[in-house]
Design an enzyme around this catalytic site. Structure first.
Site, PDB file in Angstrom:
ATOM      1  N   SER A   1      17.601  19.558 -14.278  1.00 57.61           N
ATOM      2  CA  SER A   1      16.525  20.542 -14.362  1.00 57.61           C
ATOM      3  C   SER A   1      17.101  21.870 -14.843  1.00 57.61           C
ATOM      4  O   SER A   1      18.198  22.261 -14.449  1.00 57.61           O
ATOM      5  CB  SER A   1      15.862  20.737 -12.985  1.00 57.61           C
TER       6      SER A   1
ATOM      7  N   HIS B   1       0.828  -1.203   0.000  1.00 63.25           N
ATOM      8  CA  HIS B   1       0.000   0.000   0.000  1.00 63.25           C
ATOM      9  C   HIS B   1       0.870   1.264   0.000  1.00 63.25           C
ATOM     10  O   HIS B   1       0.425   2.325   0.418  1.00 63.25           O
ATOM     11  CB  HIS B   1      -0.960   0.025   1.201  1.00 63.25           C
TER      12      HIS B   1
END
Length: 483
Positions: free
Chosen positions: A286, A156
């Site tokens: 970036s 999960h």
């Protein structure tokens, strides 16, 4: 090539950025139309051997011109005829005047179209399988190296019982083993269309051989053998069943799900700074944030894989909507679907191979993450040790519960490290096991048979598969991405 054509017309990123030159060649016009011509040569040879009036001189003339395709002339012919096969028949005939009368003798367009597709599909699978084996080989070595490295397991997307880096890698490999099996089965099942005529009845060839059905059967077998196939499809309409495309694109689409799953995992692990893909010294993560090391390779794999997954519906719907012996609404779709499926798979595999050859693990980061969660996971072991030392389980459970809640508050409310172990050490109640506490908290004791499972999986599943590719694996090279 003119500047206008390069920069002002559409070109597929699969050819300009991603797929290998080898795969691009298989789906190139040169290869496609040269294969058409080679199929006409094979047909003529087979027909000659069965008694039709075809000379060696005609066959030699055709063979000598297989690769010398006049694309401009063919395009001009197609504008006139609106028929791609007949356009190439006319151009080939002009180049081979002696053989002009026997080119395409008795055949229908799908003789060259479908048989060429099947030859390309065969060769394309043959190109992908060793790439896939190379990835499995690289991941195998990675799994062996890190088979004992404990790491947090997740269910999960929440921290769960520990596993190892190598064991998690084996989960990725297992999916890829299934993909190799599926693709190999497609390759083994693939057949030639052979010579079947306009609706698959071989009526034209039966006329050529004056009703001699046995010669028609032999013609089909001869062409099939010349094309390098052991068998042809026993029955066809005008085309081979598009169910074949469904199986192959299905296998490639399934491969896409495996690639996407693995690379999604790597992206999550990169976010946690536990594992990173290769990052070159001059690479920019970036334009605005110079410190970033974005997982662009894994992201590319996911992007290509998603496209690959979606192509399955095209193949499935094309097969579902083929009326009776055939309709032409499969043509434009298959031009896109077949090529893009293999080019996308090729590009994704090449990128994944680059990733798998350069994965970087950061054990100290992994250990820090374990240290933040393991105290909670170890509470059952602490309780069991105290019970063995004579404590009451229920009393011990309550003690651990209270200390766990206090430690949890430090983590969640104040952003501090998990200090449950220190709280246990300071509580006199736990004095009987303090000398064993480090042993109880040893991460290696929480990974079960993960390490042994890696060894078993390697012996029973991975090595037998890699044995099939031992020759191609001898020449495996480090993959560098151009873009």
């Amino acid at each position: 090539m003119s500047t206008i054509r390069v920069y002002e017309g559409y070109e597929s990123p699969l050819s300009t950025r991603y797929a290998s030159k080898e795969m691009q060649f298989l789906f190139s016009d040169q290869h496609k139309f040269a294969t058409w011509r080679q199929l006409w040569v094979w047909l003529a040879k087979a027909e000659q051997s069965l008694g039709l009036d075809i000379t060696n001189e005609q066959i030699t003339e055709m063979q000598d011109n297989v690769n010398s395709i006049d694309f401009e002339a063919a395009a001009a012919e197609e504008r006139l005829t609106r028929h791609d096969v007949m356009a190439h028949v006319h151009v080939f005939a002009k180049q081979c005047p002696k053989a002009a009368a026997i080119i395409h003798l008795g055949a229908t367009s799908c003789y060259v179209g479908d048989n060429t597709d099947l030859l390309i599909l065969r060769d394309a699978i043959d190109l992908l399988l060793p790439r896939l084996a190379s990835i499995i080989f690289s991941l195998k070595n990675f799994a062996i190296k890190y088979k004992s490295q404990p790491t947090l397991g997740f269910t999960h997307l929440q921290p769960a019982q520990l596993t190892t880096v190598g064991k998690r890698t084996c989960l990725w490999i297992q999916d890829l083993l299934m993909d190799e099996r599926a693709l190999r089965r497609c390759r083994e099942d693939l057949r030639c269309r052979g010579v079947k005529g306009t609706t698959g009845t071989q009526a034209s060839f039966l006329q050529l051989f004056n009703g001699d059905g046995e010669k028609v059967i032999q013609l089909d077998k001869l062409v099939t053998k010349l094309a390098g196939f052991e068998k042809s499809y026993a029955v066809t309409g005008q085309t081979y069943s598009r169910k074949v495309d469904v199986e192959i694109i299905g296998a490639l689409s399934s491969l896409g799900t495996s690639i996407h799953k693995m690379c999604s995992d790597l992206r999550l692990l990169a976010s946690r700074k536990e594992i990173e893909e290769p990052f070159e010294s001059s690479q920019i993560g970036s334009s605005a944030m110079p410190y970033k090391r974005n997982p662009m390779r894994s992201e590319r794999c996911c992007a290509l894989a998603r496209h690959l997954i979606t192509l399955f519906s095209n193949a499935a719907n094309t097969h579902a909507t083929q009326w009776l012996e055939r309709t032409l609404d499969d043509s434009a779709n298959r031009r896109l679907t077949l090529s893009e499926a293999f080019l996308a798979a090729d590009a994704a595999l090449m990128t994944l191979l680059n990733i798998s050859q350069g994965l970087v693990v950061y054990p100290k980061v992994i250990e820090r993450h374990i240290a933040q969660e393991l105290p909670f996971m170890s509470t059952e072991n602490v309780i069991m040790a105290m019970v063995k030392a004579g404590a009451d389980r229920q009393v011990c459970h309550e003690k651990i519960r209270v200390l766990s809640q206090e430690a949890g508050a430090q983590v969640k409310q104040y952003g501090k490290d998990n200090d449950l172990v220190e709280r246990i050490r300071k509580d006199p109640y736990f004095e009987p096991i303090l000398n064993k506490l480090d042993e109880i908290l040893d991460a290696q004791t929480f990974t079960g048979r993960a390490c042994a499972q890696v060894d078993d999986f390697l012996t029973e599943e991975i090595e037998p598969l890699l044995e099939k590719y031992k020759e191609s694996l001898k020449t495996i090279q480090t993959v560098q991405l151009n873009i």
